[in-house]
Design a protein around this motif. Sequence first.
Motif, mmCIF file in Angstrom:
data_model
loop_
_atom_site.group_PDB
_atom_site.id
_atom_site.type_symbol
_atom_site.label_atom_id
_atom_site.label_comp_id
_atom_site.label_asym_id
_atom_site.label_seq_id
_atom_site.Cartn_x
_atom_site.Cartn_y
_atom_site.Cartn_z
ATOM 1 N N MET A 1 0.844 -1.174 0.000
ATOM 2 C CA MET A 1 0.000 0.000 0.000
ATOM 3 C C MET A 1 0.886 1.232 0.000
ATOM 4 O O MET A 1 1.842 1.330 0.762
ATOM 5 N N ARG A 2 0.554 2.151 -0.847
ATOM 6 C CA ARG A 2 1.316 3.393 -0.980
ATOM 7 C C ARG A 2 0.437 4.563 -0.576
ATOM 8 O O ARG A 2 -0.670 4.731 -1.089
ATOM 9 N N VAL A 3 0.953 5.390 0.347
ATOM 10 C CA VAL A 3 0.228 6.550 0.861
ATOM 11 C C VAL A 3 0.975 7.818 0.446
ATOM 12 O O VAL A 3 2.195 7.907 0.614
ATOM 13 N N LEU A 4 0.247 8.779 -0.089
ATOM 14 C CA LEU A 4 0.803 10.074 -0.453
ATOM 15 C C LEU A 4 0.274 11.107 0.531
ATOM 16 O O LEU A 4 -0.939 11.293 0.654
ATOM 17 N N GLU A 30 4.321 1.966 2.159
ATOM 18 C CA GLU A 30 5.265 3.030 1.851
ATOM 19 C C GLU A 30 4.532 4.352 1.811
ATOM 20 O O GLU A 30 3.407 4.433 1.311
ATOM 21 N N ALA A 31 5.176 5.393 2.319
ATOM 22 C CA ALA A 31 4.641 6.741 2.214
ATOM 23 C C ALA A 31 5.578 7.587 1.372
ATOM 24 O O ALA A 31 6.801 7.396 1.377
ATOM 25 N N VAL A 32 4.978 8.510 0.645
ATOM 26 C CA VAL A 32 5.699 9.536 -0.099
ATOM 27 C C VAL A 32 4.981 10.849 0.214
ATOM 28 O O VAL A 32 3.911 10.842 0.837
ATOM 29 N N ASP A 74 -2.211 4.623 -3.408
ATOM 30 C CA ASP A 74 -3.501 3.999 -3.101
ATOM 31 C C ASP A 74 -4.370 4.933 -2.266
ATOM 32 O O ASP A 74 -5.594 4.919 -2.370
ATOM 33 N N ILE A 75 -3.699 5.706 -1.403
ATOM 34 C CA ILE A 75 -4.378 6.632 -0.497
ATOM 35 C C ILE A 75 -3.666 7.978 -0.568
ATOM 36 O O ILE A 75 -2.430 8.026 -0.580
ATOM 37 N N VAL A 76 -4.440 9.061 -0.602
ATOM 38 C CA VAL A 76 -3.889 10.418 -0.542
ATOM 39 C C VAL A 76 -4.467 11.090 0.694
ATOM 40 O O VAL A 76 -5.694 11.123 0.880
ATOM 41 N N PRO A 89 -4.273 21.015 -1.288
ATOM 42 C CA PRO A 89 -4.018 20.550 -2.652
ATOM 43 C C PRO A 89 -5.027 19.487 -3.061
ATOM 44 O O PRO A 89 -5.605 18.808 -2.223
ATOM 45 N N VAL A 90 -5.209 19.365 -4.348
ATOM 46 C CA VAL A 90 -6.133 18.372 -4.889
ATOM 47 C C VAL A 90 -5.336 17.368 -5.696
ATOM 48 O O VAL A 90 -4.452 17.736 -6.469
ATOM 49 N N TYR A 91 -5.647 16.101 -5.506
ATOM 50 C CA TYR A 91 -5.012 15.035 -6.269
ATOM 51 C C TYR A 91 -6.087 14.412 -7.136
ATOM 52 O O TYR A 91 -7.127 13.998 -6.633
ATOM 53 N N PHE A 92 -5.856 14.379 -8.445
ATOM 54 C CA PHE A 92 -6.888 13.956 -9.387
ATOM 55 C C PHE A 92 -6.779 12.500 -9.818
ATOM 56 O O PHE A 92 -7.268 12.135 -10.858
ATOM 57 N N GLY A 93 -6.143 11.678 -9.052
ATOM 58 C CA GLY A 93 -6.046 10.266 -9.396
ATOM 59 C C GLY A 93 -7.171 9.474 -8.758
ATOM 60 O O GLY A 93 -8.020 10.016 -8.046
ATOM 61 N N PRO A 94 -7.197 8.155 -8.985
ATOM 62 C CA PRO A 94 -8.254 7.301 -8.453
ATOM 63 C C PRO A 94 -8.075 6.926 -6.973
ATOM 64 O O PRO A 94 -8.904 6.223 -6.420
ATOM 65 N N ALA A 95 -7.027 7.408 -6.347
ATOM 66 C CA ALA A 95 -6.735 7.033 -4.957
ATOM 67 C C ALA A 95 -7.853 7.441 -4.005
ATOM 68 O O ALA A 95 -8.583 8.408 -4.238
ATOM 69 N N LEU A 96 -7.965 6.698 -2.918
ATOM 70 C CA LEU A 96 -8.864 7.043 -1.820
ATOM 71 C C LEU A 96 -8.305 8.288 -1.150
ATOM 72 O O LEU A 96 -7.098 8.377 -0.915
ATOM 73 N N LYS A 97 -9.159 9.256 -0.834
ATOM 74 C CA LYS A 97 -8.682 10.534 -0.305
ATOM 75 C C LYS A 97 -9.240 10.803 1.092
ATOM 76 O O LYS A 97 -10.380 10.465 1.388
ATOM 77 N N ALA A 98 -8.394 11.400 1.936
ATOM 78 C CA ALA A 98 -8.801 11.778 3.290
ATOM 79 C C ALA A 98 -8.077 13.062 3.668
ATOM 80 O O ALA A 98 -7.061 13.424 3.073
ATOM 81 N N HIS A 99 -8.608 13.735 4.681
ATOM 82 C CA HIS A 99 -7.993 14.974 5.172
ATOM 83 C C HIS A 99 -7.653 14.825 6.651
ATOM 84 O O HIS A 99 -8.531 14.509 7.458
ATOM 85 N N TRP A 100 -6.386 15.012 6.969
ATOM 86 C CA TRP A 100 -5.910 14.978 8.355
ATOM 87 C C TRP A 100 -5.277 16.327 8.669
ATOM 88 O O TRP A 100 -4.072 16.458 8.759
#
Length: 156
Positions: A1-4, A30-32, A74-76, A89-100
Motif C-alpha cells: 500500500m502506498r500513501v501520499l 510506503e509513504a511519499v 492507493d491513499i492520498v 491541494p487536490v489530487y486527481f487520481g483514483p486514490a482514496l482521499k482523506a484529510h488529516w
Amino acid sequence: MRVLFMCTANSCRSILSEAMFNHLAPEGFEAVSAGSFPKGQVLPRSLSTLQEAGIAIDGLSSKGNEAFEANPPDIVITVCDKAAGEACPVYFGPALKAHWGLEDPSDIKGDEATVSAAFHSTLAHIETRCRALLDLPFAQLDRDALKRELDRIGTL
C-alpha cells in the motif's frame, strides 16, 4: 500500500508525515509526500525534529505530485489546515482521499523552546494517526469502510 501525504509547500507537515509513516510501517507499506506548490527544500527544523526523534531523513525532498504519476498512490492524505484558511491541494487520481488537518508548526513564532515544542507536538500528533492507520484490519475493510476509518483517524 502506498500513501501520499500532501500539503502546500511539501517542506514540513507532509515531510514529517512521510518520514513518520515510513519509520513505523511494516514491509509492504510506503509513504511519499508532495506539495501543490513545493518549496523546493525541506525546512531544516523539520529535519532536525525527525533526527531528534530517531527517524531517518535520507531521501526526503520537497516535490510536486507529478513525481508520482508513473506510480500512483492507493491513499492520498492532505495535511493542510483548512481552519487556518489554507487551500488544500487536490489530487486527481483514483486514490482514496482523506484529510488529516494539522496546524503548520513553521508558523509558530517565539523562542527556541516554543518553536521546538510546536514541531515535536505536530510530530507526536502525526505518530498517533499513522499508528491508527497501520493498525487497521485492511483485509476486512472494503473501500467505503476504509474511507470512514481514514476520516475517523483525521479527527484523532
